[in-house]
Design a protein around this motif. Sequence first.
Motif, short mmCIF file in Angstrom:
data_model
loop_
_atom_site.label_atom_id
_atom_site.label_comp_id
_atom_site.label_asym_id
_atom_site.label_seq_id
_atom_site.Cartn_x
_atom_site.Cartn_y
_atom_site.Cartn_z
N CYS A 51 34.70 36.90 48.82
CA CYS A 51 35.14 35.86 47.90
C CYS A 51 34.17 35.79 46.72
O CYS A 51 32.96 35.63 46.92
CB CYS A 51 35.16 34.52 48.65
SG CYS A 51 35.59 33.12 47.62
N MET A 52 34.70 35.96 45.52
CA MET A 52 33.90 35.84 44.30
C MET A 52 34.31 34.55 43.61
O MET A 52 35.51 34.32 43.40
CB MET A 52 34.20 37.00 43.34
CG MET A 52 33.81 38.35 43.82
SD MET A 52 32.13 38.79 43.33
CE MET A 52 32.26 38.69 41.54
N SER A 103 38.33 34.75 43.42
CA SER A 103 39.04 35.98 43.80
C SER A 103 38.66 36.31 45.24
O SER A 103 37.49 36.20 45.62
CB SER A 103 38.63 37.12 42.87
OG SER A 103 39.43 38.25 43.14
N CYS A 130 44.64 40.47 42.03
CA CYS A 130 43.35 40.83 41.46
C CYS A 130 43.21 42.34 41.57
O CYS A 130 43.50 42.91 42.63
CB CYS A 130 42.22 40.12 42.23
SG CYS A 130 40.57 40.64 41.70
N LEU A 135 39.62 42.67 44.03
CA LEU A 135 39.86 42.18 45.40
C LEU A 135 41.39 42.05 45.56
O LEU A 135 42.11 42.85 44.98
CB LEU A 135 39.10 40.88 45.63
CG LEU A 135 37.57 40.97 45.37
CD1 LEU A 135 36.89 39.64 45.64
CD2 LEU A 135 36.92 42.06 46.22
N LYS A 173 43.68 36.44 43.04
CA LYS A 173 42.79 35.52 42.33
C LYS A 173 43.57 34.29 41.89
O LYS A 173 44.79 34.33 41.75
CB LYS A 173 42.07 36.20 41.17
CG LYS A 173 42.92 36.84 40.11
CD LYS A 173 42.03 37.60 39.08
CE LYS A 173 42.88 38.32 38.06
NZ LYS A 173 42.09 39.12 37.11
#
Lengths: 372, 372, 372, 372
Positions: free
Chosen positions: D182-183, D267, D336, D339, D342
């Motif tokens: 997870c960003m 994301s 995204c 990943l 998002k």
Amino acid sequence: MHGKEHTPREIKVGVLGATGTVGQRFIALLSRHPYFIIHALGASQRSAGKKYTQAVNWKQTSPVPAQVRDMVVKECIPEHFVECSVVFSGLDSDVAGEIEEAFRHAELAVFSNAKNYRRDPAVPLVVPLVNSSHFAMIPQQRAQHSPPLKKGFILTNANCSTTGVVVPLAALEKAFGPLESCMITTMQAISGAGYPGVPSLDIIDNVVPYISGEEEKMEWETLKILGGISEGDEGLKSFDMHDKHPLRISASCNRVPVIEGHTECVSIRFARRPPPSPQQVREALTAYTSDAYALGCPSAPRHTVFVHEEVDRPQPRLDRDYQMGAGVSVGRVRQCRVLDIKFVVLANNVAIGAATSSILNAELAVVKGIIS
Amino acid sequence: MHGKEHTPREIKVGVLGATGTVGQRFIALLSRHPYFIIHALGASQRSAGKKYTQAVNWKQTSPVPAQVRDMVVKECIPEHFVECSVVFSGLDSDVAGEIEEAFRHAELAVFSNAKNYRRDPAVPLVVPLVNSSHFAMIPQQRAQHSPPLKKGFILTNANCSTTGVVVPLAALEKAFGPLESCMITTMQAISGAGYPGVPSLDIIDNVVPYISGEEEKMEWETLKILGGISEGDEGLKSFDMHDKHPLRISASCNRVPVIEGHTECVSIRFARRPPPSPQQVREALTAYTSDAYALGCPSAPRHTVFVHEEVDRPQPRLDRDYQMGAGVSVGRVRQCRVLDIKFVVLANNVAIGAATSSILNAELAVVKGIIS
Amino acid sequence: MHGKEHTPREIKVGVLGATGTVGQRFIALLSRHPYFIIHALGASQRSAGKKYTQAVNWKQTSPVPAQVRDMVVKECIPEHFVECSVVFSGLDSDVAGEIEEAFRHAELAVFSNAKNYRRDPAVPLVVPLVNSSHFAMIPQQRAQHSPPLKKGFILTNANCSTTGVVVPLAALEKAFGPLESCMITTMQAISGAGYPGVPSLDIIDNVVPYISGEEEKMEWETLKILGGISEGDEGLKSFDMHDKHPLRISASCNRVPVIEGHTECVSIRFARRPPPSPQQVREALTAYTSDAYALGCPSAPRHTVFVHEEVDRPQPRLDRDYQMGAGVSVGRVRQCRVLDIKFVVLANNVAIGAATSSILNAELAVVKGIIS
Amino acid sequence: MHGKEHTPREIKVGVLGATGTVGQRFIALLSRHPYFIIHALGASQRSAGKKYTQAVNWKQTSPVPAQVRDMVVKECIPEHFVECSVVFSGLDSDVAGEIEEAFRHAELAVFSNAKNYRRDPAVPLVVPLVNSSHFAMIPQQRAQHSPPLKKGFILTNANCSTTGVVVPLAALEKAFGPLESCMITTMQAISGAGYPGVPSLDIIDNVVPYISGEEEKMEWETLKILGGISEGDEGLKSFDMHDKHPLRISASCNRVPVIEGHTECVSIRFARRPPPSPQQVREALTAYTSDAYALGCPSAPRHTVFVHEEVDRPQPRLDRDYQMGAGVSVGRVRQCRVLDIKFVVLANNVAIGAATSSILNAELAVVKGIIS
């Protein structure tokens, strides 16, 4: 806000310019109104035929009210509004003149936010917390029409900056007699310019010391609102523009990076010598009650003028929503070294300065029996 | 800006309060000065002994000047500044009183931004674009000291809001004779309150209609600056506070979400009847030249007062950096319905309103031979 | 900035869209340029025939440069620009396509800020601090034209957000080999949207988490810029879109209430295992030098990428004007728990992100002998 | 919001740090609560003994609630709060550690906003819309105390940024199984820093790409909240920190000039292959219901996660007050390229991000019989 026993059950209303900034605020307020029922929405041809949620770029902080979500927007022609006892107009001044006249001609009662008819000698310019007595001009307005109207009329409210300052001025004239001069410097919110309105590049980290036409409006409208109605030889009425006691007004208008709420620094000189003290002024402002409240209009604020004691109030962000923005805040009442007394006024430009005033005017018209 | 042939080679200067907001601006300006050379930096005990880059929380938009990056910050005691011919003080008023006095006592020439000595009857309060004649009080200030001083003195500049308004007022008194009254409403930038200064929660999307002590400063300082110097029986001089032509000033001060640049709405009444026209006022403002410029001070702006013709100028974001903020902008010169003439003033509060004024004052002292 | 010995004396340039936001910045920069001389200004029919000061609503913080004040604005047709060796286009994309093509056809060298030709397989998309090698496509572009062009061509610079991020990415690919993926979240200034651009009601006290088309531009343009040029069977060149080392880019674009300077949070994964350390990344960014600087272009910044050590920098208000906004700032280089390394980028969207890049591209074209 | 039949009549509560930012919000919310009754207010020694209106610098947009205006503020010692069944703590972390421990020791139930005990292995860190199951740790917390406690405990809520992101993450893990990475990039409001908090000079026209300790909090707290409770050999419970399915979280935290409402670009990558589609994600978020709502907690929002369909929402100014800020808004759910998915999250940092979460936690404790 308070209600009264003998209020009407339901009154159908229409909103012109329903997708605009003022129109959206009308809808947000009317959706919770005790007896005004939104019956028709009018907008430009581009929006006509669409559902409201599709036509509008909704910018209020509450969601679109359920009762209008699927309402089909119509063109601003009287046929679509014949069942409305009241028509609120949030139209821009470039189209308001013609459309509002057409609606009046079609026997509709129009409550307008536009400037077009404010200077009309037969149209009352009513700040509902101040001069509901000007409703008395409506019969003459109808009679002048050809053929004479039975139900139609136009009534306007004032410019948002005028509204803020005129309420405490009226309270002080009531308590201490006529004013002689008044200096006003405004710091006006961006929402006063509608949407898209002020470009962000012009106002972030900036002040714009000019708003087109605003100073002239404040200097002129204040005289019409604070003045009375004279009756001429043949029973013809006219607005006297405060001419028995000439009042000099000087306004300097500025735009500041505030979303909502006009702040105004006001300094006044009374005709009466010696003038009242700051404390007497505070008391008179606090004691002032509007007809609208006394007559039980549901949108009238309990405190017409709320006087702040803290040294740094009112502030737009903290105080603009007090009483849902329906009253006016005053603070820093103190002596002025040039005139007599100075103070700070805050008025919510989109509430009491626009939609709320129109609604209050319509409530007054109901109470006074002008609308049935 | 312009230079002159016979300027000094190099004059060593010190900066007190070097890590603060005003101190940083002093350093940014002095690092490019033609003859003032930064020789010593003073700050609180907490900073003393550190390299400048380590002591400072630099908030200017240009990098820390190379010549001070590694300079070691000292305590604000005169011993560390004996080689300085000029000491600029950006100290806060809670410490400025004692420290500046100690520096004067040690025969140092102190140019202060603090309010502490502005009301001192022997200390000139000089806006360099206006009243350089007040330098004439310095000999008496030195003489009153015990033992009499040879080189030491304190000279202050004015509050940032006062500075903005007093320049055009001086220009108009010069052209048209004394003023009778003056109403001012300010919209002041947050940088006027230093750092950390105004909390963001207090000012984003807001106006704060109050700045502690500011209105009193404007109403009092303006009289000292615009007034002359009287000479009493025994040759004793005193500031006359404009008392031959009493001038009533009323200020209303507001904080707005602007980073730099104080905007002020000003309305004035002249003693002279009839008063000058707006066009005459514009011409007089444009024609006004400061002694500082005439005498060749390198930091003096070519246009002491720049008169804008556009209807919506000056604006802080667009106009505050004109001439590096060393002059004053005026716009919207027009008639006032209550007094005679009204206009808008913009002054860069951290340039001409603070550091630039101190530097200009020191340049004047050099030109006038008060500093060698 | 630095110059070189063998720079040309004078090169006449024209500016298209001279009254718009980018056009104004072109004029402000070109007015101080060592060899580009503003020779012709083009704008819409509405402005054509007027003096520049009358046609423009000037929004820069410096005054209108003296040399263009009285220049008469012309329509954007090639005839008026025949004497110009370089034409800078700040046109909006709705008109740029046709006009820029007409100028190319008329053998003019067009440096465009518009998006219209960025995806054209014969038009270089050049960030001057990154891929000046793409100028090599110009001969083919000319040859494809019918009849083949001798001097005319179109060259575009990148979207302002792309420009900010692509500079450090290029520096890192140069030092450590290809990147594998890149996540970017932008916080973009309002000036990126031109004037009037973003309504103040939309952005004061707000974030808008969407900018139309922006994410697609960043994800696509970055590949073209970071990629090379391949040569096919018959000697035909094409942009390879970084396809030898597929690079996945994901952008999330937001508008924030900042006037100038796009801030971008970037996280990257290298193909190389193990990846470089944060310190190695810092060093590689600092060491990176652009061709533009090496070749002596006068507008090239000395520090292509300036790496901040302070924990809370870069910040748009404090750092956007460093090196006149011609370089890129990077800070907070640190490990990322999901990809390899993350950091913050700041680029001045109206300087290196727009006008400065076009001017640098033209300087490169001069140095490379593409323009004489 | 909705109520239930079998709610308690009245529960007396105390507020610690009652004059601070979070304390004020507690009071504003509790003054309208169906069964929590404000019984005691605690603050620093400086405020103790004063009436609340005299002690507080009230910064809410609604007036000080009538029931606390004249309440005398007390010192934060347990003796003054013995009659309170619940104590809400809005104390700063520099004093919260000691005071909250003293209150727990005195058998009081403490619901804290401070960070001090969030990492305590016996203290639940509860986001009430997510992990009310962690209340199960309270018996062990009491048992570990010497002597064992009967009623006292400490329970904390999460950091305001963590709260926003963890709600949709929990919803997605519930629907689609564990996340892998997870960003998060945040754009956080100034009110998150309390009062005076962020200096206006630091944030107007600016972004600060750093908030001390914030990224570490988000990366750590999320694991504790999304994780479960393991039971060891001897029946000892511990928080498992999501360790069965390691989840990598990378946060980048920024301060932006927004008053209220944290916006976060998120994301994520799911463990499950293939991952759910954006539409499936939207549906899962919409379908998610909190225990708090299911159990009838009166402050629980009807829509735990409200999913916006408009392309440019959520926005803090428009959406932060929806459901009184008690839910979380999500918008722009899309694929995204790096990943899987998002989206944008908006959470009101002073409502669900602070006071509302504490109140909801206390309501959960009532429903679960932990408080009587």
